[in-house]
Write a protein that holds these residues in place. Sequence first.
Motif, PDB file in Angstrom:
ATOM      1  N   MET A   1      55.741  -6.838 -16.596  1.00 31.62           N
ATOM      2  CA  MET A   1      54.969  -5.664 -17.043  1.00 31.62           C
ATOM      3  C   MET A   1      55.216  -5.463 -18.539  1.00 31.62           C
ATOM      4  O   MET A   1      56.336  -5.617 -19.010  1.00 31.62           O
ATOM      5  CB  MET A   1      55.426  -4.426 -16.282  1.00 31.62           C
ATOM      6  N   TYR A   2      54.160  -5.139 -19.274  1.00 35.48           N
ATOM      7  CA  TYR A   2      54.305  -4.959 -20.713  1.00 35.48           C
ATOM      8  C   TYR A   2      53.437  -3.800 -21.189  1.00 35.48           C
ATOM      9  O   TYR A   2      52.525  -3.359 -20.490  1.00 35.48           O
ATOM     10  CB  TYR A   2      53.928  -6.237 -21.460  1.00 35.48           C
ATOM     11  N   SER A   3      53.741  -3.332 -22.403  1.00 35.10           N
ATOM     12  CA  SER A   3      52.972  -2.248 -23.002  1.00 35.10           C
ATOM     13  C   SER A   3      52.525  -2.650 -24.398  1.00 35.10           C
ATOM     14  O   SER A   3      53.196  -3.425 -25.080  1.00 35.10           O
ATOM     15  CB  SER A   3      53.818  -0.973 -23.106  1.00 35.10           C
ATOM     16  N   VAL A   4      51.384  -2.097 -24.814  1.00 37.27           N
ATOM     17  CA  VAL A   4      50.879  -2.276 -26.172  1.00 37.27           C
ATOM     18  C   VAL A   4      50.837  -0.896 -26.808  1.00 37.27           C
ATOM     19  O   VAL A   4      50.180   0.017 -26.302  1.00 37.27           O
ATOM     20  CB  VAL A   4      49.468  -2.893 -26.191  1.00 37.27           C
ATOM     21  N   ALA A   5      51.577  -0.728 -27.897  1.00 37.43           N
ATOM     22  CA  ALA A   5      51.639   0.557 -28.604  1.00 37.43           C
ATOM     23  C   ALA A   5      50.789   0.483 -29.864  1.00 37.43           C
ATOM     24  O   ALA A   5      50.937  -0.438 -30.669  1.00 37.43           O
ATOM     25  CB  ALA A   5      53.085   0.883 -28.964  1.00 37.43           C
ATOM     26  N   ILE A   6      49.893   1.445 -30.025  1.00 36.74           N
ATOM     27  CA  ILE A   6      49.021   1.489 -31.199  1.00 36.74           C
ATOM     28  C   ILE A   6      49.149   2.850 -31.873  1.00 36.74           C
ATOM     29  O   ILE A   6      48.914   3.886 -31.254  1.00 36.74           O
ATOM     30  CB  ILE A   6      47.541   1.249 -30.823  1.00 36.74           C
ATOM     31  N   ASP A   7      49.544   2.837 -33.135  1.00 36.34           N
ATOM     32  CA  ASP A   7      49.658   4.071 -33.911  1.00 36.34           C
ATOM     33  C   ASP A   7      48.751   3.999 -35.138  1.00 36.34           C
ATOM     34  O   ASP A   7      48.297   2.923 -35.533  1.00 36.34           O
ATOM     35  CB  ASP A   7      51.102   4.292 -34.374  1.00 36.34           C
ATOM     36  N   GLY A   8      48.530   5.151 -35.748  1.00 39.82           N
ATOM     37  CA  GLY A   8      47.732   5.189 -36.963  1.00 39.82           C
ATOM     38  C   GLY A   8      47.202   6.582 -37.231  1.00 39.82           C
ATOM     39  O   GLY A   8      47.243   7.449 -36.351  1.00 39.82           O
ATOM     40  N   PRO A   9      46.708   6.809 -38.430  1.00 38.05           N
ATOM     41  CA  PRO A   9      46.192   8.134 -38.799  1.00 38.05           C
ATOM     42  C   PRO A   9      44.816   8.418 -38.198  1.00 38.05           C
ATOM     43  O   PRO A   9      44.182   7.527 -37.608  1.00 38.05           O
ATOM     44  CB  PRO A   9      46.113   8.046 -40.323  1.00 38.05           C
ATOM     45  N   ALA A  10      44.365   9.649 -38.357  1.00 39.00           N
ATOM     46  CA  ALA A  10      43.045  10.060 -37.869  1.00 39.00           C
ATOM     47  C   ALA A  10      41.957   9.187 -38.491  1.00 39.00           C
ATOM     48  O   ALA A  10      41.982   8.926 -39.685  1.00 39.00           O
ATOM     49  CB  ALA A  10      42.799  11.529 -38.217  1.00 39.00           C
ATOM     50  N   GLY A  11      41.019   8.742 -37.661  1.00 40.23           N
ATOM     51  CA  GLY A  11      39.892   7.975 -38.172  1.00 40.23           C
ATOM     52  C   GLY A  11      40.152   6.494 -38.358  1.00 40.23           C
ATOM     53  O   GLY A  11      39.307   5.783 -38.895  1.00 40.23           O
ATOM     54  N   SER A  12      41.307   6.014 -37.893  1.00 45.10           N
ATOM     55  CA  SER A  12      41.611   4.583 -38.049  1.00 45.10           C
ATOM     56  C   SER A  12      41.050   3.749 -36.908  1.00 45.10           C
ATOM     57  O   SER A  12      41.235   2.529 -36.876  1.00 45.10           O
ATOM     58  CB  SER A  12      43.132   4.369 -38.147  1.00 45.10           C
ATOM     59  N   GLY A  13      40.369   4.398 -35.987  1.00 39.83           N
ATOM     60  CA  GLY A  13      39.718   3.665 -34.898  1.00 39.83           C
ATOM     61  C   GLY A  13      40.603   3.411 -33.696  1.00 39.83           C
ATOM     62  O   GLY A  13      40.258   2.613 -32.822  1.00 39.83           O
ATOM     63  N   LYS A  14      41.746   4.088 -33.629  1.00 40.27           N
ATOM     64  CA  LYS A  14      42.716   3.828 -32.558  1.00 40.27           C
ATOM     65  C   LYS A  14      42.125   3.944 -31.156  1.00 40.27           C
ATOM     66  O   LYS A  14      42.314   3.057 -30.332  1.00 40.27           O
ATOM     67  CB  LYS A  14      43.892   4.809 -32.648  1.00 40.27           C
ATOM     68  N   SER A  15      41.439   5.046 -30.891  1.00 38.37           N
ATOM     69  CA  SER A  15      40.957   5.300 -29.533  1.00 38.37           C
ATOM     70  C   SER A  15      39.954   4.247 -29.080  1.00 38.37           C
ATOM     71  O   SER A  15      40.088   3.674 -27.996  1.00 38.37           O
ATOM     72  CB  SER A  15      40.309   6.694 -29.449  1.00 38.37           C
ATOM     73  N   THR A  16      38.959   3.984 -29.902  1.00 32.41           N
ATOM     74  CA  THR A  16      37.941   2.997 -29.546  1.00 32.41           C
ATOM     75  C   THR A  16      38.545   1.619 -29.378  1.00 32.41           C
ATOM     76  O   THR A  16      38.264   0.907 -28.403  1.00 32.41           O
ATOM     77  CB  THR A  16      36.843   2.952 -30.634  1.00 32.41           C
ATOM     78  N   ILE A  17      39.395   1.232 -30.313  1.00 35.83           N
ATOM     79  CA  ILE A  17      40.012  -0.097 -30.277  1.00 35.83           C
ATOM     80  C   ILE A  17      40.943  -0.225 -29.078  1.00 35.83           C
ATOM     81  O   ILE A  17      40.933  -1.244 -28.373  1.00 35.83           O
ATOM     82  CB  ILE A  17      40.755  -0.374 -31.600  1.00 35.83           C
ATOM     83  N   ALA A  18      41.756   0.796 -28.821  1.00 29.63           N
ATOM     84  CA  ALA A  18      42.679   0.753 -27.689  1.00 29.63           C
ATOM     85  C   ALA A  18      41.930   0.635 -26.363  1.00 29.63           C
ATOM     86  O   ALA A  18      42.331  -0.110 -25.464  1.00 29.63           O
ATOM     87  CB  ALA A  18      43.564   1.997 -27.685  1.00 29.63           C
ATOM     88  N   LYS A  19      40.836   1.369 -26.257  1.00 30.52           N
ATOM     89  CA  LYS A  19      40.036   1.349 -25.029  1.00 30.52           C
ATOM     90  C   LYS A  19      39.458  -0.048 -24.788  1.00 30.52           C
ATOM     91  O   LYS A  19      39.540  -0.594 -23.674  1.00 30.52           O
ATOM     92  CB  LYS A  19      38.892   2.370 -25.159  1.00 30.52           C
ATOM     93  N   LEU A  20      38.906  -0.655 -25.825  1.00 28.90           N
ATOM     94  CA  LEU A  20      38.312  -1.991 -25.696  1.00 28.90           C
ATOM     95  C   LEU A  20      39.381  -3.063 -25.482  1.00 28.90           C
ATOM     96  O   LEU A  20      39.181  -4.017 -24.724  1.00 28.90           O
ATOM     97  CB  LEU A  20      37.478  -2.319 -26.943  1.00 28.90           C
ATOM     98  N   LEU A  21      40.519  -2.901 -26.142  1.00 27.56           N
ATOM     99  CA  LEU A  21      41.615  -3.858 -25.991  1.00 27.56           C
ATOM    100  C   LEU A  21      42.141  -3.839 -24.552  1.00 27.56           C
ATOM    101  O   LEU A  21      42.405  -4.890 -23.954  1.00 27.56           O
ATOM    102  CB  LEU A  21      42.739  -3.533 -26.965  1.00 27.56           C
ATOM    103  N   ALA A  22      42.289  -2.634 -24.000  1.00 33.62           N
ATOM    104  CA  ALA A  22      42.760  -2.511 -22.619  1.00 33.62           C
ATOM    105  C   ALA A  22      41.798  -3.198 -21.654  1.00 33.62           C
ATOM    106  O   ALA A  22      42.217  -3.839 -20.680  1.00 33.62           O
ATOM    107  CB  ALA A  22      42.911  -1.031 -22.257  1.00 33.62           C
ATOM    108  N   LYS A  23      40.513  -3.058 -21.939  1.00 33.34           N
ATOM    109  CA  LYS A  23      39.506  -3.710 -21.086  1.00 33.34           C
ATOM    110  C   LYS A  23      39.628  -5.226 -21.164  1.00 33.34           C
ATOM    111  O   LYS A  23      39.565  -5.927 -20.146  1.00 33.34           O
ATOM    112  CB  LYS A  23      38.099  -3.268 -21.530  1.00 33.34           C
ATOM    113  N   GLU A  24      39.848  -5.752 -22.384  1.00 44.18           N
ATOM    114  CA  GLU A  24      40.019  -7.200 -22.565  1.00 44.18           C
ATOM    115  C   GLU A  24      41.255  -7.705 -21.823  1.00 44.18           C
ATOM    116  O   GLU A  24      41.265  -8.807 -21.271  1.00 44.18           O
ATOM    117  CB  GLU A  24      40.156  -7.525 -24.056  1.00 44.18           C
ATOM    118  N   LEU A  25      42.326  -6.893 -21.837  1.00 46.58           N
ATOM    119  CA  LEU A  25      43.585  -7.291 -21.210  1.00 46.58           C
ATOM    120  C   LEU A  25      43.639  -6.925 -19.729  1.00 46.58           C
ATOM    121  O   LEU A  25      44.573  -7.293 -19.016  1.00 46.58           O
ATOM    122  CB  LEU A  25      44.758  -6.628 -21.938  1.00 46.58           C
TER     123      LEU A  25
END
Length: 213
Positions: A1-25
Amino acid sequence: MYSVAIDGPAGSGKSTIAKLLAKELNISYVDTGAMYRAIALKAKEENLDTEEKLKHALKSINIDFNEDRIFLDDVDVSDKIRTEEISKLASDISKLDFVREMLVSIQQNIASKKPVVMEGRDIGTVVLKDAKYKFFLTASIDSRVNRRYKQNLERGIKSDIEELREDIVKRDYNDTHRKNSPLVKASDAILIDNSNLNLEDNIELMLKYIRGE
């Protein structure tokens, strides 16, 4: 089992990218920012205008995710939490120690049960310090303001560019200067400046790191 941690400031695209990345994985996506927004929404709707009122309300609050939708006390609030007013209130509420401690505990519990892609502002440094993969996304202020402007348009919300800029600058300051869990890049996180990257390129770059290509 593993986790992917994504941080960044407002507007850096974290939510959209994290959602799509999770789908790919093919693993679960957890939007920690949405949790703070949900608490902000509760505070607004129930007029929880003091820390004591909020503390009392949090004793019985229920926040849950289902298929990328967030539920507050069994009600889907995914759309209601995406206003600028709730964003600003969430930024203020996130500075409260007792709020952060409660949500960090919930977030760590989720990640202990299944593989996740989790994004926020203190994931790699506090919530998932031992995550196998850590990324810190950033972008120029102009890129972030334009993204937020376009996102609002897509939701049917008209925005003033300068007000958005002021809001993001203020949130950056709040996030990086709060005493509890400030926004900083984890020493072992991979820095990605996506000012000039589209979504596909950003995700492909992250997948290469994860797959060891």
